[in-house]
Design an enzyme around this catalytic site. Structure first.
Site, PDB file in Angstrom:
ATOM      1  N   TYR A   1      49.510  16.606  84.690  1.00  0.00           N
ATOM      2  CA  TYR A   1      48.255  17.243  85.102  1.00  0.00           C
ATOM      3  C   TYR A   1      48.121  17.212  86.632  1.00  0.00           C
ATOM      4  O   TYR A   1      47.873  18.235  87.266  1.00  0.00           O
ATOM      5  CB  TYR A   1      47.076  16.524  84.443  1.00  0.00           C
ATOM      6  CG  TYR A   1      45.721  16.950  84.937  1.00  0.00           C
ATOM      7  CD1 TYR A   1      45.221  18.214  84.670  1.00  0.00           C
ATOM      8  CD2 TYR A   1      44.931  16.081  85.686  1.00  0.00           C
ATOM      9  CE1 TYR A   1      43.971  18.609  85.139  1.00  0.00           C
ATOM     10  CE2 TYR A   1      43.679  16.462  86.149  1.00  0.00           C
ATOM     11  CZ  TYR A   1      43.197  17.722  85.872  1.00  0.00           C
ATOM     12  OH  TYR A   1      41.972  18.107  86.333  1.00  0.00           O
TER      13      TYR A   1
ATOM     14  N   ILE B   1      42.868  33.708  83.671  1.00  0.00           N
ATOM     15  CA  ILE B   1      43.519  33.557  84.992  1.00  0.00           C
ATOM     16  C   ILE B   1      45.047  33.557  84.904  1.00  0.00           C
ATOM     17  O   ILE B   1      45.715  33.734  85.923  1.00  0.00           O
ATOM     18  CB  ILE B   1      43.018  32.307  85.762  1.00  0.00           C
ATOM     19  CG1 ILE B   1      43.480  30.999  85.126  1.00  0.00           C
ATOM     20  CG2 ILE B   1      41.525  32.336  85.990  1.00  0.00           C
ATOM     21  CD1 ILE B   1      43.447  29.817  86.095  1.00  0.00           C
TER      22      ILE B   1
ATOM     23  N   ASP C   1      41.190  14.126  91.591  1.00  0.00           N
ATOM     24  CA  ASP C   1      41.650  12.859  92.166  1.00  0.00           C
ATOM     25  C   ASP C   1      43.062  12.509  91.688  1.00  0.00           C
ATOM     26  O   ASP C   1      43.759  11.720  92.324  1.00  0.00           O
ATOM     27  CB  ASP C   1      40.691  11.719  91.785  1.00  0.00           C
ATOM     28  CG  ASP C   1      40.462  11.600  90.287  1.00  0.00           C
ATOM     29  OD1 ASP C   1      40.504  12.638  89.590  1.00  0.00           O
ATOM     30  OD2 ASP C   1      40.246  10.475  89.797  1.00  0.00           O
TER      31      ASP C   1
HETATM   32  N1  LIG Z   1      36.357  17.001  83.651  1.00  0.00           N
HETATM   33  C1  LIG Z   1      36.717  16.139  84.604  1.00  0.00           C
HETATM   34  O1  LIG Z   1      36.545  14.930  84.482  1.00  0.00           O
HETATM   35  C2  LIG Z   1      37.347  16.637  85.887  1.00  0.00           C
HETATM   36  C3  LIG Z   1      37.708  15.735  86.895  1.00  0.00           C
HETATM   37  C4  LIG Z   1      38.257  16.224  88.099  1.00  0.00           C
HETATM   38  C5  LIG Z   1      38.443  17.579  88.254  1.00  0.00           C
HETATM   39  N2  LIG Z   1      38.111  18.436  87.238  1.00  0.00           N
HETATM   40  C6  LIG Z   1      38.309  19.883  87.434  1.00  0.00           C
HETATM   41  O2  LIG Z   1      37.018  20.481  87.462  1.00  0.00           O
HETATM   42  C7  LIG Z   1      37.099  21.807  86.925  1.00  0.00           C
HETATM   43  C8  LIG Z   1      35.983  22.016  85.914  1.00  0.00           C
HETATM   44  O3  LIG Z   1      36.027  20.997  84.924  1.00  0.00           O
HETATM   45  P1  LIG Z   1      35.010  21.013  83.686  1.00  0.00           P
HETATM   46  O4  LIG Z   1      34.942  19.632  83.158  1.00  0.00           O
HETATM   47  O5  LIG Z   1      33.756  21.714  84.072  1.00  0.00           O
HETATM   48  O6  LIG Z   1      35.854  21.922  82.661  1.00  0.00           O
HETATM   49  P2  LIG Z   1      35.412  22.736  81.380  1.00  0.00           P
HETATM   50  O7  LIG Z   1      34.062  22.326  80.893  1.00  0.00           O
HETATM   51  O8  LIG Z   1      36.564  22.648  80.422  1.00  0.00           O
HETATM   52  O9  LIG Z   1      35.274  24.223  81.924  1.00  0.00           O
HETATM   53  C9  LIG Z   1      36.391  25.027  82.221  1.00  0.00           C
HETATM   54  C10 LIG Z   1      36.002  26.471  82.065  1.00  0.00           C
HETATM   55  O10 LIG Z   1      37.128  27.309  82.395  1.00  0.00           O
HETATM   56  C11 LIG Z   1      37.440  28.160  81.273  1.00  0.00           C
HETATM   57  N3  LIG Z   1      38.876  28.366  81.222  1.00  0.00           N
HETATM   58  C12 LIG Z   1      39.823  27.486  80.811  1.00  0.00           C
HETATM   59  N4  LIG Z   1      41.040  28.035  80.899  1.00  0.00           N
HETATM   60  C13 LIG Z   1      40.860  29.295  81.382  1.00  0.00           C
HETATM   61  C14 LIG Z   1      41.750  30.356  81.695  1.00  0.00           C
HETATM   62  N5  LIG Z   1      43.071  30.255  81.491  1.00  0.00           N
HETATM   63  N6  LIG Z   1      41.237  31.519  82.188  1.00  0.00           N
HETATM   64  C15 LIG Z   1      39.885  31.650  82.351  1.00  0.00           C
HETATM   65  N7  LIG Z   1      38.992  30.684  82.060  1.00  0.00           N
HETATM   66  C16 LIG Z   1      39.477  29.505  81.585  1.00  0.00           C
HETATM   67  C17 LIG Z   1      36.908  27.413  80.068  1.00  0.00           C
HETATM   68  O11 LIG Z   1      36.681  28.301  78.979  1.00  0.00           O
HETATM   69  P3  LIG Z   1      37.079  27.855  77.457  1.00  0.00           P
HETATM   70  O12 LIG Z   1      36.536  26.469  77.270  1.00  0.00           O
HETATM   71  O13 LIG Z   1      36.400  28.877  76.623  1.00  0.00           O
HETATM   72  O14 LIG Z   1      38.571  27.886  77.397  1.00  0.00           O
HETATM   73  C18 LIG Z   1      35.608  26.830  80.631  1.00  0.00           C
HETATM   74  O15 LIG Z   1      34.576  27.791  80.651  1.00  0.00           O
HETATM   75  C19 LIG Z   1      38.538  21.963  86.424  1.00  0.00           C
HETATM   76  O16 LIG Z   1      39.284  22.628  87.416  1.00  0.00           O
HETATM   77  C20 LIG Z   1      39.051  20.547  86.300  1.00  0.00           C
HETATM   78  O17 LIG Z   1      40.452  20.463  86.484  1.00  0.00           O
HETATM   79  C21 LIG Z   1      37.551  18.002  86.069  1.00  0.00           C
END
Ligand SMILES: NC(=O)c1ccc[n+]([C@@H]2O[C@H](COP(=O)([O-])OP(=O)(O)OC[C@H]3O[C@@H](n4cnc5c(N)ncnc54)[C@H](OP(=O)(O)O)[C@@H]3O)[C@@H](O)[C@H]2O)c1
Length: 294
Positions: free
Chosen positions: A126, A36, A101
């Site tokens: 962040y 992205i 959040d």
């Molecule tokens: N985890 C939490 O507690 C939490 C809380 C609130 C909000 N969120 C938000 O929820 C969303 C999903 O979180 P998640 O825990 O499911 O995250 P995740 O497991 O780390 O998944 C993120 C996905 O996006 C891919 N990705 C990362 N950077 C990228 C880039 N530059 N271009 C294309 N793909 C990319 C990753 O691939 P690779 O791993 O191969 O890089 C992975 O497949 C995020 O937006 C996060 O900010 C998360």
């Protein structure tokens, strides 16, 4: 609907695949398929697949690392999200994006959940980078869904963080080590399967906009850990810590509980209490482990 799902192998992404695949023409994309931070990569993906809806899970969400890698935090969470919004505008696609959040600052005296109309005031890199990403979407697009989530956990584990809080607690308990967890940050842990189902329901409505989407209720991270152990029948050496005791680099809000007000307003809030969601997760986790063993 034809849906391009960016980050399909991540924690929330893999549950979205389960929730959406039976109903939609889903194109699951990994980081290897699309980047992205590169306009050309997004452009060729959209050109190739011509989706009606783009869902992006992509983020740099290691909260402490963001304090030092500010360039990367903004490259992914802000400019990368702007790239997504611009590409969707050119191709007439709807964008669904996950925010956090941590766009709120949550001072110690606060005890009322944040609603979508409350003013954000992030207190770490962040949160600032995620909020700026939200603003770019709202600036570039009319048709978008932004969902703010908290404390995600799911069976895939977060690829960006190498697991999740529940897995970490269960591993530490297994290792028999003393466990210290902060008891002065209140939030709502949220099961990614519940959020995926909520997203699946929301995209049917075409009610675009900003949504809070978390399980119901709230707890501190210490209370969450205690409930994980209670439901798992474990009794490790668990004690309370205060913010800062554990050497974290980023400041975190003392209170970042969200109310799913906008979902309630359209009669669509289907998120269950966080304790019930945890029980469902532990059950799913057990089933996955048994399947792997057989
Ligand atoms: N985890 C939490 O507690 C939490 C809380 C609130 C909000 N969120 C938000 O929820 C969303 C999903 O979180 P998640 O825990 O499911 O995250 P995740 O497991 O780390 O998944 C993120 C996905 O996006 C891919 N990705 C990362 N950077 C990228 C880039 N530059 N271009 C294309 N793909 C990319 C990753 O691939 P690779 O791993 O191969 O890089 C992975 O497949 C995020 O937006 C996060 O900010 C998360």
């Amino acid at each position: 609907m034809k849906i391009a799902l960016i980050g399909a192998n991540g924690q929330l992404g893999s549950d979205l695949v389960k929730a959406l695949r039976p109903v939609h023409d889903l194109i699951p994309l990994t980081h290897a398929d699309v980047e992205i931070t590169e306009r050309a990569s997004l452009e060729s993906m959209l050109q190739l697949h011509q989706p009606d809806l783009v869902m992006s899970m992509a983020a740099f969400h290691k909260v402490d690392a963001c304090e030092e890698q500010i360039g990367l935090a903004f490259a992914v969470n802000t400019y990368g999200v702007r790239n997504l919004a611009l590409a969707c505008r050119v191709h007439g696609a709807v964008l669904l994006h996950i925010s956090s959040d941590y766009v709120f600052g949550g001072d110690r005296t606060r005890a009322t959940p944040y609603v979508e109309t409350d003013s954000p005031a992030p207190i770490n890199v962040y949160g600032i980078s995620k909020l700026a990403g939200e603003y770019f979407i709202r600036y570039c697009l009319d048709r978008y869904y932004i969902l703010r989530a908290t404390g995600l956990y799911g069976v895939a584990g977060s690829s960006g963080k190498g697991g999740n809080f529940v897995e970490l607690m269960l591993r530490l308990a297994k290792e028999g080590k003393p466990i210290r967890v902060v008891d002065d940050q209140r939030m709502t842990p949220t099961y990614t399967m519940d959020l995926a189902r909520q997203i699946a329901a929301l995209i049917e409505t075409e009610r675009y906009g900003l949504y809070h989407a978390t399980n119901q209720g709230s707890c501190t991270w210490y209370e969450f850990a205690a409930e994980i152990f209670r439901q798992s029948g474990l009794a490790p050496n668990l004690s309370k810590a205060k913010t800062g005791d554990l050497g974290e680099k980023a400041t975190r809000p003392a209170y970042s509980v969200l109310e799913n007000k906008a979902l309630q307003n359209i009669g669509l809030d289907q998120m269950r209490p966080w304790q019930n969601a945890l029980a469902a997760f532990l059950q799913e986790r057990q089933q996955v482990r048994e399947q792997k063993e057989n």
